[in-house]
Design a protein around this motif. Sequence first.
Motif, PDB file in Angstrom:
ATOM      1  N   LEU A  80       0.785  -1.181   0.045  1.00 36.19           N
ATOM      2  CA  LEU A  80       0.080  -0.185  -0.014  1.00 36.19           C
ATOM      3  C   LEU A  80       0.793   1.122  -0.033  1.00 36.19           C
ATOM      4  O   LEU A  80       0.573   2.038  -0.810  1.00 36.19           O
ATOM      5  N   LEU A  81       1.897   1.299   0.857  1.00 32.42           N
ATOM      6  CA  LEU A  81       2.877   2.434   1.005  1.00 32.42           C
ATOM      7  C   LEU A  81       3.492   2.624  -0.506  1.00 32.42           C
ATOM      8  O   LEU A  81       3.723   3.616  -0.909  1.00 32.42           O
ATOM      9  N   SER A  82       4.049   1.546  -0.986  1.00 28.02           N
ATOM     10  CA  SER A  82       4.703   1.592  -2.266  1.00 28.02           C
ATOM     11  C   SER A  82       3.804   2.180  -3.317  1.00 28.02           C
ATOM     12  O   SER A  82       4.130   2.859  -4.165  1.00 28.02           O
ATOM     13  N   SER A  83       2.455   1.656  -3.411  1.00 27.93           N
ATOM     14  CA  SER A  83       1.671   2.233  -4.426  1.00 27.93           C
ATOM     15  C   SER A  83       1.340   3.681  -4.080  1.00 27.93           C
ATOM     16  O   SER A  83       1.332   4.391  -5.058  1.00 27.93           O
ATOM     17  N   LEU A  84       1.192   4.180  -2.992  1.00 32.00           N
ATOM     18  CA  LEU A  84       0.942   5.442  -2.253  1.00 32.00           C
ATOM     19  C   LEU A  84       1.933   6.203  -3.180  1.00 32.00           C
ATOM     20  O   LEU A  84       1.798   7.522  -3.198  1.00 32.00           O
ATOM     21  N   ALA A  89       3.899  10.640  -6.192  1.00 30.42           N
ATOM     22  CA  ALA A  89       4.895  11.399  -6.714  1.00 30.42           C
ATOM     23  C   ALA A  89       4.758  12.533  -7.307  1.00 30.42           C
ATOM     24  O   ALA A  89       5.719  13.713  -7.408  1.00 30.42           O
ATOM     25  N   SER A  90       3.945  12.606  -8.066  1.00 30.72           N
ATOM     26  CA  SER A  90       3.687  14.025  -8.989  1.00 30.72           C
ATOM     27  C   SER A  90       3.343  15.233  -8.142  1.00 30.72           C
ATOM     28  O   SER A  90       3.522  16.261  -8.673  1.00 30.72           O
ATOM     29  N   GLN A  91       2.944  14.982  -6.851  1.00 31.61           N
ATOM     30  CA  GLN A  91       2.516  15.901  -6.043  1.00 31.61           C
ATOM     31  C   GLN A  91       3.491  16.290  -5.159  1.00 31.61           C
ATOM     32  O   GLN A  91       3.414  17.333  -4.452  1.00 31.61           O
ATOM     33  N   ASN A  92       4.522  15.696  -5.162  1.00 31.33           N
ATOM     34  CA  ASN A  92       5.648  15.765  -3.984  1.00 31.33           C
ATOM     35  C   ASN A  92       7.085  15.714  -4.739  1.00 31.33           C
ATOM     36  O   ASN A  92       7.532  14.583  -5.179  1.00 31.33           O
ATOM     37  N   ASP A  94       9.782  16.086  -3.460  1.00 33.79           N
ATOM     38  CA  ASP A  94      10.919  15.262  -2.860  1.00 33.79           C
ATOM     39  C   ASP A  94      10.997  13.848  -3.038  1.00 33.79           C
ATOM     40  O   ASP A  94      11.851  13.121  -3.202  1.00 33.79           O
ATOM     41  N   ILE A  95       9.540  13.238  -3.342  1.00 33.89           N
ATOM     42  CA  ILE A  95       9.450  11.989  -3.645  1.00 33.89           C
ATOM     43  C   ILE A  95      10.041  11.582  -4.927  1.00 33.89           C
ATOM     44  O   ILE A  95      10.913  10.649  -5.294  1.00 33.89           O
ATOM     45  N   GLN A  96       9.659  12.449  -6.092  1.00 34.34           N
ATOM     46  CA  GLN A  96      10.516  12.569  -7.495  1.00 34.34           C
ATOM     47  C   GLN A  96      11.866  12.464  -7.306  1.00 34.34           C
ATOM     48  O   GLN A  96      12.638  11.736  -8.135  1.00 34.34           O
ATOM     49  N   LEU A  97      12.573  13.494  -6.542  1.00 32.00           N
ATOM     50  CA  LEU A  97      13.861  13.401  -6.648  1.00 32.00           C
ATOM     51  C   LEU A  97      14.620  12.198  -5.953  1.00 32.00           C
ATOM     52  O   LEU A  97      15.593  11.942  -6.140  1.00 32.00           O
ATOM     53  N   GLN A  98      14.077  11.887  -4.840  1.00 30.34           N
ATOM     54  CA  GLN A  98      14.662  10.439  -4.113  1.00 30.34           C
ATOM     55  C   GLN A  98      14.397   9.407  -5.174  1.00 30.34           C
ATOM     56  O   GLN A  98      15.400   8.677  -5.181  1.00 30.34           O
ATOM     57  N   ASP A 304      -9.345  26.322  -4.226  1.00 27.06           N
ATOM     58  CA  ASP A 304      -8.681  25.507  -5.448  1.00 27.06           C
ATOM     59  C   ASP A 304      -8.595  24.099  -5.139  1.00 27.06           C
ATOM     60  O   ASP A 304      -7.584  24.011  -4.261  1.00 27.06           O
ATOM     61  N   PRO A 305      -9.243  23.366  -5.788  1.00 34.58           N
ATOM     62  CA  PRO A 305      -9.108  21.790  -5.329  1.00 34.58           C
ATOM     63  C   PRO A 305      -7.681  21.007  -5.535  1.00 34.58           C
ATOM     64  O   PRO A 305      -7.440  20.216  -5.118  1.00 34.58           O
ATOM     65  N   ASP A 306      -6.815  21.781  -6.438  1.00 36.84           N
ATOM     66  CA  ASP A 306      -5.439  21.226  -6.665  1.00 36.84           C
ATOM     67  C   ASP A 306      -4.698  21.427  -5.321  1.00 36.84           C
ATOM     68  O   ASP A 306      -3.702  20.789  -5.150  1.00 36.84           O
ATOM     69  N   ARG A 307      -5.249  22.418  -4.499  1.00 35.89           N
ATOM     70  CA  ARG A 307      -4.183  22.675  -3.568  1.00 35.89           C
ATOM     71  C   ARG A 307      -4.588  21.487  -2.218  1.00 35.89           C
ATOM     72  O   ARG A 307      -3.760  21.443  -1.489  1.00 35.89           O
ATOM     73  N   ARG A 308      -5.612  20.921  -2.581  1.00 39.89           N
ATOM     74  CA  ARG A 308      -5.956  19.750  -1.360  1.00 39.89           C
ATOM     75  C   ARG A 308      -5.477  18.366  -1.903  1.00 39.89           C
ATOM     76  O   ARG A 308      -6.402  17.542  -2.078  1.00 39.89           O
ATOM     77  N   SER A 309      -3.878  18.264  -1.765  1.00 45.19           N
ATOM     78  CA  SER A 309      -3.548  17.199  -2.293  1.00 45.19           C
ATOM     79  C   SER A 309      -3.233  16.017  -1.548  1.00 45.19           C
ATOM     80  O   SER A 309      -2.935  15.105  -1.770  1.00 45.19           O
ATOM     81  N   SER A 310      -3.680  16.258  -0.150  1.00 47.51           N
ATOM     82  CA  SER A 310      -3.399  15.101   1.010  1.00 47.51           C
ATOM     83  C   SER A 310      -4.610  15.743   2.105  1.00 47.51           C
ATOM     84  O   SER A 310      -4.982  16.670   2.122  1.00 47.51           O
ATOM     85  N   LEU A 311      -4.773  14.336   2.973  1.00 42.25           N
ATOM     86  CA  LEU A 311      -5.590  14.498   3.933  1.00 42.25           C
ATOM     87  C   LEU A 311      -4.893  15.457   4.885  1.00 42.25           C
ATOM     88  O   LEU A 311      -5.708  16.314   5.740  1.00 42.25           O
TER      89      LEU A 311
END
Length: 514
Positions: A80-84, A89-92, A94-98, A304-311
């Motif tokens: 689940l964590l790998s899938s998430l 990745a497109s919203q973070n 740091d995830i992309q760069l790592q 703006d719904p694009d701002r709400r990218s996480s809980l």
Amino acid sequence: MPNVSSDPVFQLIKLLTASEKRHFRLYTNRQGSRDGLKFLQLFDALDNQAQYDDEKILEQVPSIKRVQLANLKANLYKQLLSSLRLYQASQNLDIQLQEQLGHARVLYNKGLYQQCLKMLDKIKTVAKQGELHHIALSAIDFEKQIESQYITRSITGRAEALSEEALGLTFHVSQMHALSNVALRMYGLYIKIGHARNQEEYELARTFFKENLPLLDLSTAGFMEKLYYYQAQVWYNYLIQDFKACYRYARKWVNLFEANPAMKNSQITLYIKGLHNLLLSLFNLQYYSRFEEVLRTLEAFAADPDRRSSLNIEVLLFLYIYTNRLNAYFMRGAFSEGVEEVPELLEKLDYFQPHLDPHRMLVFYFKIASLYFGSGDNQTAIKYLNKIINTAAPNLREDIQCFARILRLIAYYEAGDDYELEHQIRSVYRFLGKMNDQQQMQVAIFRFLRNLGGITPPDLKDAFRNLKDKLMEIAANPYERRPFLYLDIISWLESKIDNMPVQEVMQRKFLGMK
């Protein structure tokens, strides 16, 4: 018997959105293994449960044996964590760069050194632009490792350039950590003692802040260094109740984002936190026109719904927007108008409650009770004050607990419930006796209410005037102002003296300030 619904896998699944669940099913199916099928079966079984129950899982999925369940859940959690991670990745950045650092490692292991260096250079550039200096440093460390092996025959001076670049970034990272440490520790000191209550606590905060705040050249400092510097200043000045300075640094905090718009997306939580602190300082200064303007900025950003990218962002936006909407009603004295918003607030509170700490819940209940009290609905005010007083952890926010008891006494008085008032006076007396931090305002109000029964009706207005004069004298002491931030007892006294609803008194004051 069902297990408590605190199972980590169950909790995570219940927080997934529909699109995240769909992504996980696609992700699992791509693996094409029998284990993948079991993951999905276990996932669906957990998703369909209202409360976690081992026995129901084993009934629903006969192919899963009891001895397999623990390992399957551990593997499901990992998947689940790998899938998430892939989904988000497109919203973070740091995830992309790592992830790209991982790709660079693969190229290095294959002996494709030039391709690896080219990728590391891109990672480093993007990381610097996004103020992710720790990732840029990781890329430089990797570059140095490759260069030190003498296998790329790089241009002359490459080693010196990398060393200087690393030293420069290390300095900035060191400054960032030093500043963020001061900001965090000032917040920790506030949690411990609240606002400075006397000269000794003021000197303690001042000495600690001056000794630990590193020297910073704002003309050469990076975005995050400036941000942590302003954050530390905000907390320090809030702690010592210098609200003008608090406003000044909160404004610098927000202006920093306005000058760097791209950072609003990569550091959303810090941007909205800055807006909230700016609103808080404006509320304490009672600067309504500017408050209204900043609140509109926060609400427009959240729309703006694009701002709400996480809980996490959803929770913070709820917390900051509704806290400040309630504060706006208090500033205007529009209690009846504010009461109309309570049902929607309660619905959202119930939804977000698992993600809010008990302190936040108590503050919301106190604000709701204050709205009902200001609107004249004393019984409903008492209902929400009881939620605070009867909380399972009575040592949480001793100040709120005290103000809740005092406001409840006033509400019983306003409701004409003399029997309950007498009973509650004894209860508050015991509570004040146990308090570590009794302030003059609290003690003066309690003594007045305790003696209220012995005051004849013709003498009541004079008694209210005397208490008001005494409290105004107390409020002149900067170390005694804190209680008045929670409870506008002066306006209530004026309402009794002028024989008019407290709501009208506060509205009259608001219109006089405009």
